[in-house]
Design an enzyme around this catalytic site. Structure first.
Site, PDB file in Angstrom:
ATOM      1  N   GLY A  45     -69.362  -7.380  31.118  1.00 11.76           N
ATOM      2  CA  GLY A  45     -70.342  -7.559  30.066  1.00 11.76           C
ATOM      3  C   GLY A  45     -71.747  -7.391  30.621  1.00 11.76           C
ATOM      4  O   GLY A  45     -71.952  -7.427  31.839  1.00 11.76           O
ATOM      5  N   GLN A  50     -80.856  -8.519  30.752  1.00  7.51           N
ATOM      6  CA  GLN A  50     -80.577  -8.053  32.122  1.00  7.51           C
ATOM      7  C   GLN A  50     -81.126  -6.647  32.371  1.00  7.51           C
ATOM      8  O   GLN A  50     -81.241  -6.227  33.522  1.00  7.51           O
ATOM      9  CB  GLN A  50     -79.073  -8.063  32.396  1.00  7.51           C
ATOM     10  N   CYS A  92     -71.905 -12.097  38.360  1.00  5.28           N
ATOM     11  CA  CYS A  92     -72.904 -11.604  37.410  1.00  5.28           C
ATOM     12  C   CYS A  92     -73.606 -10.417  38.055  1.00  5.28           C
ATOM     13  O   CYS A  92     -73.937 -10.472  39.240  1.00  5.28           O
ATOM     14  CB  CYS A  92     -73.903 -12.724  37.112  1.00  5.28           C
ATOM     15  N   LEU A  93     -73.845  -9.364  37.291  1.00  4.37           N
ATOM     16  CA  LEU A  93     -74.486  -8.173  37.861  1.00  4.37           C
ATOM     17  C   LEU A  93     -75.922  -8.462  38.326  1.00  4.37           C
ATOM     18  O   LEU A  93     -76.467  -7.712  39.129  1.00  4.37           O
ATOM     19  CB  LEU A  93     -74.477  -7.023  36.845  1.00  4.37           C
ATOM     20  N   HIS A 134     -70.516 -16.201  28.928  1.00  5.54           N
ATOM     21  CA  HIS A 134     -71.509 -15.874  29.963  1.00  5.54           C
ATOM     22  C   HIS A 134     -72.633 -15.007  29.366  1.00  5.54           C
ATOM     23  O   HIS A 134     -73.819 -15.282  29.586  1.00  5.54           O
ATOM     24  CB  HIS A 134     -70.777 -15.139  31.106  1.00  5.54           C
ATOM     25  N   GLU A 135     -72.265 -13.987  28.591  1.00  2.67           N
ATOM     26  CA  GLU A 135     -73.283 -13.084  28.026  1.00  2.67           C
ATOM     27  C   GLU A 135     -74.125 -13.784  26.957  1.00  2.67           C
ATOM     28  O   GLU A 135     -75.341 -13.581  26.886  1.00  2.67           O
ATOM     29  CB  GLU A 135     -72.639 -11.823  27.431  1.00  2.67           C
ATOM     30  N   HIS A 138     -76.691 -15.730  28.650  1.00  2.00           N
ATOM     31  CA  HIS A 138     -77.807 -14.889  29.135  1.00  2.00           C
ATOM     32  C   HIS A 138     -78.882 -14.758  28.060  1.00  2.00           C
ATOM     33  O   HIS A 138     -80.077 -14.793  28.352  1.00  2.00           O
ATOM     34  CB  HIS A 138     -77.313 -13.470  29.446  1.00  2.00           C
TER      35      HIS A 138
HETATM   36 CO    CO Z   1     -74.369 -12.125  33.972  1.00  2.00          CO
END
Ligand code: CO
Length: 172
Positions: A45, A50, A92-93, A134-135, A138
């Site tokens: 995701g 981000q 997480c990216l 998680h998203e 964010h």
């Molecule tokens: Co993340």
């Protein structure tokens, strides 16, 4: 377009996203960028902030969680219900190479809007539920490390400082 993913330390990762009021050409293009960037970086995701846009939309790739559905974007997501708790490793990216065990709901039901502007409902379990929660966090400026104990967080501090430094220099 594949966009640069902001790293920990960038203030936009701590910003709350604003709700989408209409599906504009800019939003469609942002969703394409989210999908392309998520797929290029093998993510499950990716949230809009981000890639530097504080808009309430995220991309999700169910296939990366072994769920047979195409990658998609969800606009103005909100959690309706969740059930259970499961602990598992999560990354997480925006935090390359950091993986931590975090408790998340076992099942989540969300509502949101799709690309066509239609209200949708989605139920997910396991890894996909984890990724969706998680998203959504964010988009509220919440990061997965916020769920860590003070001790785990303290152990991560040197690595977090490195990420902040990389982000200041604008590195991948
Ligand atoms: Co993340």
């Amino acid at each position: 377009m594949v966009r640069r993913i902001l790293l920990y330390g960038n203030p936009l990762l701590r910003s709350s996203a604003r709700s989408v009021e209409k599906i504009s050409p800019e939003l469609l293009s942002l969703m394409d960028d989210l999908l392309n960037t998520m797929i290029k970086r093998d993510g499950i995701g990716l949230a809009a902030n981000q890639i530097g846009e504080t808009v309430a939309v995220f991309a999700i790739n169910p296939q990366a969680a072994d769920v047979d559905a195409p990658p998609t974007c969800i606009i103005n997501p909100r959690i309706i219900t969740n059930e259970g708790t499961v602990e598992a490793e999560e990354g997480c990216l925006s935090f390359p190479d950091i993986y931590e065990v975090i408790p998340r709901p076992e099942m989540v039901k969300i509502k949101g809007v799709n690309r066509e502007g239609k209200e949708i409902e989605l139920t997910a379990t396991g890894l996909l539920a984890r990724a969706i929660v998680h998203e959504i966090e964010h988009l509220q400026g919440v990061l997965f490390i916020d769920h860590l104990s003070e001790l785990r967080r303290r152990l991560l501090t040197p690595r977090l400082k490195e990420l902040e430094e990389l982000e200041r220099k604008g590195c991948e």
